[in-house]
Design a protein around this motif. Structure first.
Motif, PDB file in Angstrom:
ATOM      1  N   ALA A   1       0.832  -1.202   0.000  1.00  0.00           N
ATOM      2  CA  ALA A   1       0.000   0.000   0.000  1.00  0.00           C
ATOM      3  C   ALA A   1       0.867   1.253   0.000  1.00  0.00           C
ATOM      4  O   ALA A   1       0.571   2.225  -0.700  1.00  0.00           O
ATOM      5  N   GLU A   2       1.951   1.231   0.766  1.00  0.00           N
ATOM      6  CA  GLU A   2       2.866   2.373   0.800  1.00  0.00           C
ATOM      7  C   GLU A   2       3.542   2.580  -0.556  1.00  0.00           C
ATOM      8  O   GLU A   2       3.655   3.715  -1.031  1.00  0.00           O
ATOM      9  N   MET A   3       3.996   1.483  -1.176  1.00  0.00           N
ATOM     10  CA  MET A   3       4.611   1.592  -2.504  1.00  0.00           C
ATOM     11  C   MET A   3       3.621   2.140  -3.524  1.00  0.00           C
ATOM     12  O   MET A   3       3.972   2.993  -4.348  1.00  0.00           O
ATOM     13  N   ALA A   4       2.394   1.646  -3.469  1.00  0.00           N
ATOM     14  CA  ALA A   4       1.382   2.091  -4.417  1.00  0.00           C
ATOM     15  C   ALA A   4       1.064   3.564  -4.222  1.00  0.00           C
ATOM     16  O   ALA A   4       0.937   4.315  -5.196  1.00  0.00           O
ATOM     17  N   ASP A   5       0.962   3.988  -2.975  1.00  0.00           N
ATOM     18  CA  ASP A   5       0.665   5.397  -2.706  1.00  0.00           C
ATOM     19  C   ASP A   5       1.789   6.287  -3.231  1.00  0.00           C
ATOM     20  O   ASP A   5       1.527   7.325  -3.854  1.00  0.00           O
TER      21      ASP A   5
ATOM     22  N   HIS B   1       3.767   5.622  -5.688  1.00  0.00           N
ATOM     23  CA  HIS B   1       3.665   5.575  -7.153  1.00  0.00           C
ATOM     24  C   HIS B   1       2.568   6.522  -7.646  1.00  0.00           C
ATOM     25  O   HIS B   1       2.779   7.276  -8.601  1.00  0.00           O
ATOM     26  N   VAL B   2       1.416   6.487  -6.995  1.00  0.00           N
ATOM     27  CA  VAL B   2       0.299   7.355  -7.393  1.00  0.00           C
ATOM     28  C   VAL B   2       0.689   8.818  -7.229  1.00  0.00           C
ATOM     29  O   VAL B   2       0.434   9.641  -8.111  1.00  0.00           O
ATOM     30  N   ARG B   3       1.345   9.135  -6.130  1.00  0.00           N
ATOM     31  CA  ARG B   3       1.763  10.526  -5.901  1.00  0.00           C
ATOM     32  C   ARG B   3       2.774  10.987  -6.946  1.00  0.00           C
ATOM     33  O   ARG B   3       2.747  12.139  -7.377  1.00  0.00           O
ATOM     34  N   ALA B   4       3.669  10.086  -7.349  1.00  0.00           N
ATOM     35  CA  ALA B   4       4.720  10.446  -8.307  1.00  0.00           C
ATOM     36  C   ALA B   4       4.219  10.508  -9.742  1.00  0.00           C
ATOM     37  O   ALA B   4       4.685  11.337 -10.531  1.00  0.00           O
ATOM     38  N   THR B   5       3.272   9.634 -10.085  1.00  0.00           N
ATOM     39  CA  THR B   5       2.875   9.517 -11.490  1.00  0.00           C
ATOM     40  C   THR B   5       1.449   9.951 -11.777  1.00  0.00           C
ATOM     41  O   THR B   5       1.092  10.177 -12.941  1.00  0.00           O
TER      42      THR B   5
ATOM     43  N   LEU C   1      -2.485   4.719 -11.102  1.00  0.00           N
ATOM     44  CA  LEU C   1      -2.523   3.580 -10.192  1.00  0.00           C
ATOM     45  C   LEU C   1      -1.266   2.740 -10.352  1.00  0.00           C
ATOM     46  O   LEU C   1      -0.719   2.617 -11.455  1.00  0.00           O
ATOM     47  N   HIS C   2      -0.834   2.158  -9.258  1.00  0.00           N
ATOM     48  CA  HIS C   2       0.273   1.208  -9.320  1.00  0.00           C
ATOM     49  C   HIS C   2      -0.234  -0.017 -10.071  1.00  0.00           C
ATOM     50  O   HIS C   2      -1.347  -0.499  -9.817  1.00  0.00           O
TER      51      HIS C   2
ATOM     52  N   MET D   1      -6.922  -1.378   1.435  1.00  0.00           N
ATOM     53  CA  MET D   1      -7.959  -2.198   0.814  1.00  0.00           C
ATOM     54  C   MET D   1      -7.554  -2.633  -0.589  1.00  0.00           C
ATOM     55  O   MET D   1      -7.735  -3.790  -0.966  1.00  0.00           O
ATOM     56  N   SER D   2      -7.017  -1.714  -1.344  1.00  0.00           N
ATOM     57  CA  SER D   2      -6.613  -2.029  -2.712  1.00  0.00           C
ATOM     58  C   SER D   2      -5.515  -3.093  -2.724  1.00  0.00           C
ATOM     59  O   SER D   2      -5.555  -4.026  -3.529  1.00  0.00           O
ATOM     60  N   ALA D   3      -4.551  -2.969  -1.830  1.00  0.00           N
ATOM     61  CA  ALA D   3      -3.490  -3.976  -1.740  1.00  0.00           C
ATOM     62  C   ALA D   3      -4.072  -5.326  -1.315  1.00  0.00           C
ATOM     63  O   ALA D   3      -3.713  -6.371  -1.868  1.00  0.00           O
ATOM     64  N   ALA D   4      -4.980  -5.317  -0.357  1.00  0.00           N
ATOM     65  CA  ALA D   4      -5.587  -6.569   0.123  1.00  0.00           C
ATOM     66  C   ALA D   4      -6.410  -7.241  -0.967  1.00  0.00           C
ATOM     67  O   ALA D   4      -6.387  -8.464  -1.119  1.00  0.00           O
ATOM     68  N   ARG D   5      -7.124  -6.450  -1.752  1.00  0.00           N
ATOM     69  CA  ARG D   5      -8.007  -7.003  -2.776  1.00  0.00           C
ATOM     70  C   ARG D   5      -7.250  -7.621  -3.952  1.00  0.00           C
ATOM     71  O   ARG D   5      -7.866  -8.244  -4.814  1.00  0.00           O
ATOM     72  N   LYS D   6      -5.944  -7.517  -3.963  1.00  0.00           N
ATOM     73  CA  LYS D   6      -5.150  -8.209  -4.981  1.00  0.00           C
ATOM     74  C   LYS D   6      -5.024  -9.691  -4.637  1.00  0.00           C
ATOM     75  O   LYS D   6      -4.479 -10.468  -5.388  1.00  0.00           O
ATOM     76  N   ARG D   7      -5.522 -10.057  -3.482  1.00  0.00           N
ATOM     77  CA  ARG D   7      -5.528 -11.454  -3.036  1.00  0.00           C
ATOM     78  C   ARG D   7      -6.966 -11.946  -2.939  1.00  0.00           C
ATOM     79  O   ARG D   7      -7.900 -11.164  -2.975  1.00  0.00           O
ATOM     80  N   VAL D   8      -7.115 -13.227  -2.764  1.00  0.00           N
ATOM     81  CA  VAL D   8      -8.441 -13.799  -2.562  1.00  0.00           C
ATOM     82  C   VAL D   8      -8.850 -13.505  -1.125  1.00  0.00           C
ATOM     83  O   VAL D   8      -8.113 -13.826  -0.184  1.00  0.00           O
ATOM     84  N   LEU D   9     -10.000 -12.887  -0.953  1.00  0.00           N
ATOM     85  CA  LEU D   9     -10.485 -12.549   0.378  1.00  0.00           C
ATOM     86  C   LEU D   9     -11.500 -13.586   0.844  1.00  0.00           C
ATOM     87  O   LEU D   9     -12.342 -14.032   0.066  1.00  0.00           O
TER      88      LEU D   9
END
Length: 98
Positions: A35-39, A41-45, A48-49, A58-66
């Motif tokens: 989530a930190e890496m994605a944030d 990335h979003v701030r820099a570019t 979305l990562h 939530m976005s990082a978690a949803r990359k997995r099966v919940l």
């Protein structure tokens, strides 16, 4: 990482619930890191990562099966929720002392 709301903690706990008990703490740390890496990335570019989404937990978690979301009468879910909350507290304390 974007601000953490109840839904973020719930999604992360559901991801942990699908993982073996012995892997849950490391998975939680990984979710926070993603989530930190994605944030960043979003701030820099402004985009979305490609793997981890918008910088929310939530976005990082949803990359997995919940797991389906149980109630708080499920001890395993409560433990997973507690792991996420504990990791978030540790993260805040660590940042406060840095």
């Amino acid at each position: 990482m974007r601000p953490v709301l109840h839904g973020d903690v719930s999604a992360a706990a559901r991801a942990l619930l699908n993982a073996p008990a012995g892997a849950r703490r490391s998975l939680c740390r990984r979710l926070l890191s993603e989530a930190e890496m994605a944030d960043a990335h979003v701030r820099a570019t402004g985009r979305l990562h490609p793997l981890f989404g918008n910088g929310s937990l939530m976005s990082a978690a949803r990359k997995r099966v919940l797991a389906d979301e149980p109630g708080f009468d499920d001890p395993g879910y409560c433990r997973c929720f507690e792991i996420v909350l504990s990791a978030l507290i540790d993260r805040q304390v660590s940042r406060a002392h840095s």
